[in-house]
Design a protein around this motif. Structure first.
Motif, PDB file in Angstrom:
ATOM      1  N   GLU A   1      -7.995  -4.942 -62.634  1.00  0.00           N
ATOM      2  CA  GLU A   1      -9.407  -4.891 -63.018  1.00  0.00           C
ATOM      3  C   GLU A   1     -10.295  -4.231 -61.974  1.00  0.00           C
ATOM      4  O   GLU A   1     -11.508  -4.199 -62.137  1.00  0.00           O
ATOM      5  CB  GLU A   1      -9.914  -6.317 -63.259  1.00  0.00           C
ATOM      6  CG  GLU A   1      -9.132  -7.068 -64.307  1.00  0.00           C
ATOM      7  CD  GLU A   1      -9.382  -8.568 -64.233  1.00  0.00           C
ATOM      8  OE1 GLU A   1      -9.843  -9.048 -63.182  1.00  0.00           O
ATOM      9  OE2 GLU A   1      -9.109  -9.237 -65.231  1.00  0.00           O
ATOM     10  N   ILE A   2      -9.734  -3.721 -60.882  1.00  0.00           N
ATOM     11  CA  ILE A   2     -10.540  -3.111 -59.821  1.00  0.00           C
ATOM     12  C   ILE A   2     -11.180  -1.835 -60.377  1.00  0.00           C
ATOM     13  O   ILE A   2     -10.480  -0.956 -60.873  1.00  0.00           O
ATOM     14  CB  ILE A   2      -9.677  -2.825 -58.578  1.00  0.00           C
ATOM     15  CG1 ILE A   2      -9.216  -4.157 -57.982  1.00  0.00           C
ATOM     16  CG2 ILE A   2     -10.454  -2.007 -57.561  1.00  0.00           C
ATOM     17  CD1 ILE A   2      -8.299  -4.053 -56.811  1.00  0.00           C
ATOM     18  N   PRO A   3     -12.512  -1.749 -60.307  1.00  0.00           N
ATOM     19  CA  PRO A   3     -13.201  -0.626 -60.939  1.00  0.00           C
ATOM     20  C   PRO A   3     -13.064   0.683 -60.166  1.00  0.00           C
ATOM     21  O   PRO A   3     -12.844   0.686 -58.963  1.00  0.00           O
ATOM     22  CB  PRO A   3     -14.660  -1.088 -60.958  1.00  0.00           C
ATOM     23  CG  PRO A   3     -14.772  -2.019 -59.814  1.00  0.00           C
ATOM     24  CD  PRO A   3     -13.434  -2.697 -59.705  1.00  0.00           C
TER      25      PRO A   3
ATOM     26  N   VAL B   1     -18.351 -11.531 -57.624  1.00  0.00           N
ATOM     27  CA  VAL B   1     -17.609 -10.689 -58.571  1.00  0.00           C
ATOM     28  C   VAL B   1     -16.188 -10.553 -58.048  1.00  0.00           C
ATOM     29  O   VAL B   1     -15.971  -9.973 -56.985  1.00  0.00           O
ATOM     30  CB  VAL B   1     -18.261  -9.299 -58.725  1.00  0.00           C
ATOM     31  CG1 VAL B   1     -17.455  -8.432 -59.668  1.00  0.00           C
ATOM     32  CG2 VAL B   1     -19.696  -9.434 -59.205  1.00  0.00           C
ATOM     33  N   TYR B   2     -15.239 -11.115 -58.790  1.00  0.00           N
ATOM     34  CA  TYR B   2     -13.831 -11.044 -58.428  1.00  0.00           C
ATOM     35  C   TYR B   2     -13.105 -10.165 -59.432  1.00  0.00           C
ATOM     36  O   TYR B   2     -13.480 -10.083 -60.589  1.00  0.00           O
ATOM     37  CB  TYR B   2     -13.197 -12.437 -58.426  1.00  0.00           C
ATOM     38  CG  TYR B   2     -13.797 -13.352 -57.392  1.00  0.00           C
ATOM     39  CD1 TYR B   2     -13.364 -13.315 -56.073  1.00  0.00           C
ATOM     40  CD2 TYR B   2     -14.803 -14.258 -57.729  1.00  0.00           C
ATOM     41  CE1 TYR B   2     -13.911 -14.160 -55.122  1.00  0.00           C
ATOM     42  CE2 TYR B   2     -15.363 -15.093 -56.783  1.00  0.00           C
ATOM     43  CZ  TYR B   2     -14.905 -15.039 -55.479  1.00  0.00           C
ATOM     44  OH  TYR B   2     -15.455 -15.862 -54.529  1.00  0.00           O
ATOM     45  N   ALA B   3     -12.040  -9.517 -58.973  1.00  0.00           N
ATOM     46  CA  ALA B   3     -11.254  -8.661 -59.856  1.00  0.00           C
ATOM     47  C   ALA B   3      -9.788  -8.784 -59.485  1.00  0.00           C
ATOM     48  O   ALA B   3      -9.439  -8.812 -58.298  1.00  0.00           O
ATOM     49  CB  ALA B   3     -11.697  -7.208 -59.736  1.00  0.00           C
TER      50      ALA B   3
ATOM     51  N   SER C   1     -21.031  -7.881 -55.185  1.00  0.00           N
ATOM     52  CA  SER C   1     -20.976  -9.336 -55.199  1.00  0.00           C
ATOM     53  C   SER C   1     -22.119  -9.897 -54.348  1.00  0.00           C
ATOM     54  O   SER C   1     -22.374  -9.412 -53.251  1.00  0.00           O
ATOM     55  CB  SER C   1     -19.630  -9.782 -54.620  1.00  0.00           C
ATOM     56  OG  SER C   1     -19.403 -11.125 -54.840  1.00  0.00           O
TER      57      SER C   1
ATOM     58  N   GLY D   1      -5.761  -8.397 -55.564  1.00  0.00           N
ATOM     59  CA  GLY D   1      -7.104  -8.463 -56.115  1.00  0.00           C
ATOM     60  C   GLY D   1      -7.998  -9.148 -55.104  1.00  0.00           C
ATOM     61  O   GLY D   1      -7.557  -9.537 -54.031  1.00  0.00           O
TER      62      GLY D   1
ATOM     63  N   ILE E   1     -15.083  -8.042 -55.046  1.00  0.00           N
ATOM     64  CA  ILE E   1     -15.619  -6.676 -54.950  1.00  0.00           C
ATOM     65  C   ILE E   1     -16.902  -6.753 -54.123  1.00  0.00           C
ATOM     66  O   ILE E   1     -17.880  -7.358 -54.546  1.00  0.00           O
ATOM     67  CB  ILE E   1     -15.925  -6.087 -56.332  1.00  0.00           C
ATOM     68  CG1 ILE E   1     -14.717  -6.210 -57.266  1.00  0.00           C
ATOM     69  CG2 ILE E   1     -16.399  -4.654 -56.218  1.00  0.00           C
ATOM     70  CD1 ILE E   1     -13.502  -5.452 -56.833  1.00  0.00           C
TER      71      ILE E   1
END
Length: 133
Positions: A94-96, A88-90, A82, A125, A128
């Motif tokens: 959705e956390i990679p 960049v939010y998740a 980010s 969440g 990132i």
């Protein structure tokens, strides 16, 4: 001389990357709460050897020992995800994963800086921040 950056975490990661590239095992940076939280979490998940804050004027110095003398570094790659221009939010789903689970992401949540695994476990969440492996 005052050094002011627009993205202090990116500056911290760049200094760590540059130190690793030239074979140094420690780095000193001006401290902040966010930089300390990121470095401390990297130490807790065993990517850094030691993190401590030294008192200085006008602000403290964050002293980071990347690895002990004669040891190989544990960081292969470290990147800021980010940025100030592109956050960049998740969500929790959705956390990679980094390198099929061999790496880690650091997430800024409402409960503080956590690894991706901790955030999923706590059902949180967030933004990132860092990708490391």
């Amino acid at each position: 001389m005052s050094i002011q950056t627009t993205d202090p975490v990116a500056d911290l990661l760049t200094r760590i990357r540059n130190a690793i590239a030239v074979g140094k095992n420690e780095v000193r940076v001006p401290t902040s709460k966010l930089k300390f939280a990121v470095a401390d979490k990297l130490q807790k998940i065993n990517y850094l050897e030691k993190v401590e804050v030294e008192d200085a004027k006008p602000r403290g110095i964050l002293h980071i020992v990347i690895n002990n003398e004669g040891e190989a570094t544990r960081i292969n790659e470290i990147d800021k995800v980010s940025t100030p221009g592109r956050r960049v939010y998740a969500g929790v789903n959705e956390i990679p994963k980094v390198k099929s689970g061999r790496g880690t992401v650091l997430v800024s949540t409402s409960k503080g800086i956590m690894t991706g695994q901790e955030a999923v476990k706590n059902k949180l969440g967030g933004e990132i921040l860092v990708k490391v492996w």
